[in-house]
Scaffold this motif. Structure first.
Motif, PDB file in Angstrom:
ATOM      1  N   TRP A 104       0.858  -1.178   0.000  1.00  0.00           N
ATOM      2  CA  TRP A 104       0.000   0.000   0.000  1.00  0.00           C
ATOM      3  C   TRP A 104       0.900   1.236   0.000  1.00  0.00           C
ATOM      4  O   TRP A 104       1.667   1.442   0.952  1.00  0.00           O
ATOM      5  CB  TRP A 104      -0.886   0.036   1.238  1.00  0.00           C
ATOM      6  N   GLU A 106       0.301   4.283   0.634  1.00  0.00           N
ATOM      7  CA  GLU A 106       0.048   5.185   1.765  1.00  0.00           C
ATOM      8  C   GLU A 106       0.792   4.752   3.021  1.00  0.00           C
ATOM      9  O   GLU A 106       1.379   5.583   3.726  1.00  0.00           O
ATOM     10  CB  GLU A 106      -1.459   5.266   2.057  1.00  0.00           C
ATOM     11  N   THR A 107       0.754   3.464   3.334  1.00  0.00           N
ATOM     12  CA  THR A 107       1.419   3.021   4.562  1.00  0.00           C
ATOM     13  C   THR A 107       2.931   2.965   4.388  1.00  0.00           C
ATOM     14  O   THR A 107       3.671   3.214   5.340  1.00  0.00           O
ATOM     15  CB  THR A 107       0.870   1.661   5.040  1.00  0.00           C
ATOM     16  N   GLU A 109       4.558   5.121   2.651  1.00  0.00           N
ATOM     17  CA  GLU A 109       4.934   6.519   2.826  1.00  0.00           C
ATOM     18  C   GLU A 109       4.943   6.898   4.307  1.00  0.00           C
ATOM     19  O   GLU A 109       5.801   7.683   4.755  1.00  0.00           O
ATOM     20  CB  GLU A 109       3.968   7.425   2.062  1.00  0.00           C
ATOM     21  N   LEU A 228      -7.613   4.948   8.722  1.00  0.00           N
ATOM     22  CA  LEU A 228      -7.048   5.217   7.408  1.00  0.00           C
ATOM     23  C   LEU A 228      -7.602   4.203   6.406  1.00  0.00           C
ATOM     24  O   LEU A 228      -7.143   3.060   6.347  1.00  0.00           O
ATOM     25  CB  LEU A 228      -5.522   5.129   7.455  1.00  0.00           C
ATOM     26  N   LEU A 230      -8.019   2.541   2.755  1.00  0.00           N
ATOM     27  CA  LEU A 230      -7.200   2.441   1.548  1.00  0.00           C
ATOM     28  C   LEU A 230      -8.039   1.849   0.429  1.00  0.00           C
ATOM     29  O   LEU A 230      -8.994   1.121   0.674  1.00  0.00           O
ATOM     30  CB  LEU A 230      -5.973   1.561   1.802  1.00  0.00           C
ATOM     31  N   SER A 234      -5.329   2.691  -5.298  1.00  0.00           N
ATOM     32  CA  SER A 234      -4.094   3.363  -4.909  1.00  0.00           C
ATOM     33  C   SER A 234      -2.876   2.550  -5.300  1.00  0.00           C
ATOM     34  O   SER A 234      -1.839   3.097  -5.673  1.00  0.00           O
ATOM     35  CB  SER A 234      -4.085   3.644  -3.401  1.00  0.00           C
TER      36      SER A 234
END
Length: 254
Positions: A104, A106-107, A109, A228, A230, A234
């Motif tokens: 993922w 986002e995670t 990052e 959060l 997801l 993404s």
């Protein structure tokens, strides 16, 4: 008794603990290890069918007690009689092909943001320790806490070395790391998708639930924890960006 004094609060390390499956990456990491083990003839077709079924169920409904009950047997069956070096080589080979495309963005990052702030970032997962460590190393993280399997002269015996790192055991392993670093848990972070990780999330001052299962989502809302969500898109968008960047670099090199 040690004469060492606790570090001032501002100088004490901060640790961020990340679950792996369905938090850092989509799906169960041990499934991809099992699939590669089948390709190499380490496990049977029946074994890979079970791995596939567990992966499907995990993606559909998340973790449950049946996953916990079979985690030990899957891990031991995968590595028993094989060398530590062979498992590390296997994990290294499948990282780019199977793990990286399922991360993922986002995670990932978030792990980088913690590192940029000087925090330690540890993966904490029921996945075999050597596999978890490969993921941590490839992402440039501080370390990994995974399920350990006993080895004799570099060959796995088929017995656990300790406990499956799950639920309360995951929280205990993370707490030990924090204690060894003299980190204040009130300043530390934890990220997970599973209600089984409520003990881990509850022990730190900063918790983020990622793609939570129904039970964890209800608990997070009750406790006002950060949620959060997801999206599958993404990952697709991140992969397109990587391919686009690769084409740009190749064109510029000409």
């Amino acid at each position: 008794m040690s004469d060492a004094q606790p570090l001032p609060p501002s100088d004490r390390p901060i640790v961020a603990f990340f679950d792996v499956d369905n938090t850092l990456m989509k799906g169960a990491s041990v499934y991809y290890v099992g699939r590669e083990a089948f390709r190499r003839g380490i496990i049977s077709w029946r074994d890979i069918a079970l791995f596939g079924w567990h992966q499907f169920r995990f993606l559909a409904v998340g973790e449950n007690q049946n996953h916990l009950a079979t985690a030990k047997d899957r891990a031991l069956g995968l590595v028993s009689g094989h060398t530590e070096a062979a498992l590390i080589a296997l994990a290294e080979e499948i990282y780019e092909r199977d793990f990286a495309p399922k991360l993922w963005p986002e995670t990932v990052e978030l792990t980088r943001e913690h590192l940029a702030k000087g925090h330690e970032v540890w993966l904490v997962t029921a996945t075999p320790q050597l596999v978890a460590q490969v993921i941590a190393d490839r992402l440039g993280l501080t370390g990994a806490l995974g399920t350990k399997v006993q080895a004799l002269d570099g060959v796995f015996t088929g017995a656990l070395d300790g406990h499956v790192i799950h639920g309360d055991e995951k929280a205990a392993a993370a707490r030990e790391v924090a204690a060894n670093l003299d980190a204040d848990l009130a300043d530390c972070w934890a990220y997970s998708d599973s209600s089984n990780d409520i003990p881990l999330l509850s022990m730190v001052g900063n918790r983020v639930v990622v793609n939570p299962d129904a039970k964890l989502l209800a608990h997070a809302r009750e406790k006002s924890w950060t949620v959060l969500p997801l999206k599958r898109s993404s990952i697709r968008e991140a992969r397109k960006l990587v391919k686009k960047q690769a084409r740009f670099v190749k064109k510029r090199a000409r």
